[in-house]
Structures are given as C-alpha cells and as structure tokens.
Design an enzyme around this catalytic site. Structure first.
Site, PDB file in Angstrom:
ATOM      1  N   ASP A  94      -0.027  -5.407   0.108  1.00 60.59           N
ATOM      2  CA  ASP A  94      -1.233  -5.190   0.907  1.00 60.59           C
ATOM      3  C   ASP A  94      -2.477  -5.747   0.217  1.00 60.59           C
ATOM      4  OD1 ASP A  94      -1.166  -3.273  -1.116  1.00 60.59           O
ATOM      5  OD2 ASP A  94      -0.902  -1.596   0.240  1.00 60.59           O
TER       6      ASP A  94
ATOM      7  N   ASP B 171      -0.390  11.022   0.924  1.00 59.10           N
ATOM      8  CA  ASP B 171       0.022  11.362   2.288  1.00 59.10           C
ATOM      9  C   ASP B 171       1.314  10.640   2.693  1.00 59.10           C
ATOM     10  OD1 ASP B 171      -0.790   8.759   2.608  1.00 59.10           O
ATOM     11  OD2 ASP B 171      -2.379   9.181   4.058  1.00 59.10           O
TER      12      ASP B 171
ATOM     13  N   HIS C 169       1.944   7.417   2.481  1.00 61.34           N
ATOM     14  CA  HIS C 169       1.850   6.051   3.007  1.00 61.34           C
ATOM     15  C   HIS C 169       2.542   5.056   2.079  1.00 61.34           C
ATOM     16  CE1 HIS C 169      -2.283   5.802   0.913  1.00 61.34           C
ATOM     17  NE2 HIS C 169      -1.603   4.811   0.370  1.00 61.34           N
TER      18      HIS C 169
ATOM     19  N   GLU D 284      -0.286   4.214   7.033  1.00 61.66           N
ATOM     20  CA  GLU D 284      -0.716   5.605   7.019  1.00 61.66           C
ATOM     21  C   GLU D 284       0.148   6.430   7.972  1.00 61.66           C
ATOM     22  OE1 GLU D 284      -2.708   6.519   4.837  1.00 61.66           O
ATOM     23  OE2 GLU D 284      -4.615   5.456   4.749  1.00 61.66           O
TER      24      GLU D 284
HETATM   25  C1  GLP Z   1      -2.845   2.433  -2.356  1.00 62.54           C
HETATM   26  C2  GLP Z   1      -1.908   1.277  -2.033  1.00 62.54           C
HETATM   27  C3  GLP Z   1      -0.465   1.707  -1.990  1.00 62.54           C
HETATM   28  C4  GLP Z   1      -0.154   2.523  -3.222  1.00 62.54           C
HETATM   29  C5  GLP Z   1      -0.997   3.764  -3.205  1.00 62.54           C
HETATM   30  C6  GLP Z   1      -0.697   4.728  -4.333  1.00 62.54           C
HETATM   31  O1  GLP Z   1      -3.271   3.132  -1.243  1.00 62.54           O
HETATM   32  N1  GLP Z   1      -2.218   0.647  -0.808  1.00 62.54           N
HETATM   33  O2  GLP Z   1       0.354   0.571  -1.894  1.00 62.54           O
HETATM   34  O3  GLP Z   1       1.218   2.850  -3.240  1.00 62.54           O
HETATM   35  O4  GLP Z   1      -2.353   3.353  -3.288  1.00 62.54           O
HETATM   36  O5  GLP Z   1      -1.426   4.427  -5.468  1.00 62.54           O
HETATM   37  P1  GLP Z   1      -1.240   5.102  -6.853  1.00 62.54           P
HETATM   38  O6  GLP Z   1       0.006   4.520  -7.424  1.00 62.54           O
HETATM   39  O7  GLP Z   1      -2.455   4.729  -7.625  1.00 62.54           O
HETATM   40  O8  GLP Z   1      -1.128   6.565  -6.628  1.00 62.54           O
END
Ligand code: GLP
Length: 262
Positions: A70, A139, A141, A146
C-alpha cells in the site's frame, strides 16, 4: 492455517526472516521470486535480519521482485512518511535488489484508479505473488483494507477509518488530521491470490485481531479473517499477541509447531 508462536518480537522476526530466506533460496525457476511486502513497525525486525543475511552473503535479492501492499494517497516519495521512503530507508537501501525490481503504488498518480489497475496487471505479468508478507492493524486491516472492505477486493483506492488515522498519527506529529485520509492498497483478493501468505502479529494491542483471524468466523468486519480461506497462510506472532486466544487454541498451535518444520 499455521500459527507460529514465538516468545517475543525479536524471535518472531527471526523466524519470519528465516522462512522468507529459505523460500528465496529454494526458488530455482528462471522467473524471479515475487515477494509482497508491508510497511509498519511489525516487519522492521524482519527487514533488519534479511539485510544482515544479505550482507553476510547468505542470501541475494538479485532475482527477487517486490510488490508493496500500500501507499498513502497524496504523499510524494520524498515525504518521510511515504511508504516509498519507509521501504528504502528500512530495507531496499540495505540489500542488493535491483531498483527496477521494486514495485510500490504511486501515491501521486494523476489517475489513481488506473495506477491500481496497472499494479494488478504487473503482478499478473510475473505470474502472481509467491509469498506475501504482511502485518495487520489493530482493527484487523490487512494492507489498508479496513473493516467491511470486500473480501474479494482488488487493488484500489481506500478510505482510512478515523481509528486507523489515530493509530498512525504517531508518525504524523501525533496529529490524526495530518494522516492522509486515503491510500492505495492491494485488495484482500490480491493477497489471497498469492501462493503463500505470512502475516506478522505482535503485541497486546493486536490480541483481538489475532483471535479474530484464527478463531472468529470469516467476516468482512475483520478483513484479516479471510486468511482462513487461504490454502497456505501462516501467522507468525509473539506471546503478547496471544492474549485473547482460548487456551486450547494456544496449546494446539504450540503443540503442533513443536517440531521445527520450516
Ligand atoms: C498500516 C499499514 C498496514 C500495517 C499496519 C500495522 O496501517 N497500512 O499495512 O500492517 O499499519 O502497522 P504496525 O505494524 O506498525 O502495527
């Protein structure tokens, strides 16, 4: 589904890096190994370990093509919170991957919808993703899919929830309003089409999402739960993330994974 429970974050990352390295080394086909990649804090330890292996000559990325999950819409590459910047800073600048093998959605594309279609086509042109590494949000995602995103979704433009903007605000001077409201993201269907999926889940704040991924029903409320329908999904997690699993589920995975079967 496999759930590999490690004592802590560092061991989880070590396990995941070993798994990825083993898959890359075992790839003997002429075409490149296609690796899907996430951003976030979860994969940082994996990137550090893979970079160490690369420097030590244990693994090369010369025949690896990557596709990131993303990118924020409206952030230029040079912005220190763009995922392009994050990936180069934390990984690509430290390994021997050719620049032309790196694919990241362009958050500044004039036509974001066309950019997403191009991305899907490019993934398909390589014969699909061999291994998609991912993380998940609090959440549940997956990428930026989402809650209530279709479980068959493809790469497209996504609205971020207020919750996600609050969580990600820590990278934007703790101001959720500074977090872009939209992103480009591979779809759940895109991830599900890959041959293997490896998801990292670490920490207490992900415990509900881990339980939903493993024990809840398949539901668009927890988009990560789609993994239950993938023929080769692995969740690598740490002890703190297991806090909401039932005891029998927790014991089951510890027991079945007791013998190392990378
Ligand atoms: C963002 C990214 C996700 C990622 C998530 C969790 O929202 N778009 O791809 O998995 O964060 O991040 P973290 O690993 O910092 O908890």
């Amino acid at each position: 589904m496999r759930v590999v429970i490690q004592d802590n974050y560092s061991k989880m990352c070590q396990w995941a890096a070993n798994y990825i390295a083993k898959k890359i080394k075992a790839h003997k086909e002429d075409r490149p190994f296609v690796l899907g990649l996430p951003t976030g804090s979860s994969p940082i330890g994996v990137y550090q370990e893979l970079a160490r292996m690369n420097k030590a000559g244990e693994i090369t990325f010369k025949n690896v093509v990557t596709f990131n999950m993303d990118e924020y819409l409206g952030l230029p590459r040079e912005h220190d919170q763009s995922y392009w910047y994050f990936m180069h800073d934390n990984f690509f600048n430290h390994i021997d991957i050719p620049a032309e093998n790196i694919n990241i959605l362009n958050g500044m594309a004039e036509d974001p919808v066309a950019e997403c279609a191009r991305y899907e086509e490019k993934i398909a042109s390589y014969g699909g993703v061999d291994l998609f590494l991912g993380g998940i949000g609090v959440d549940g995602h997956l990428a930026f899919n989402e809650p209530f995103t279709s479980l068959t979704s493809r790469t497209g433009v996504r609205d971020l929830t207020t919750d996600t903007r609050i969580v990600n605000g820590r990278f934007f001077e703790n101001d959720p309003e500074k977090v872009p409201a939209q992103a480009l993201s591979v779809g759940i269907g895109t991830v599900m089409d890959s041959k293997e999926v490896l998801i990292l889940i670490s920490g207490h704040n992900k415990a509900r999402a881990l339980a939903a991924s493993v024990e809840g029903g398949v539901s668009q409320k927890w988009t990560c739960s789609a993994l239950q329908l993938h023929p080769a999904a692995i969740i690598a997690c740490d002890e703190p993330a297991c806090g909401e699993l039932t005891v029998d589920t927790y014991k089951y995975f510890l027991d079945i994974e007791r013998k190392e079967r990378l």
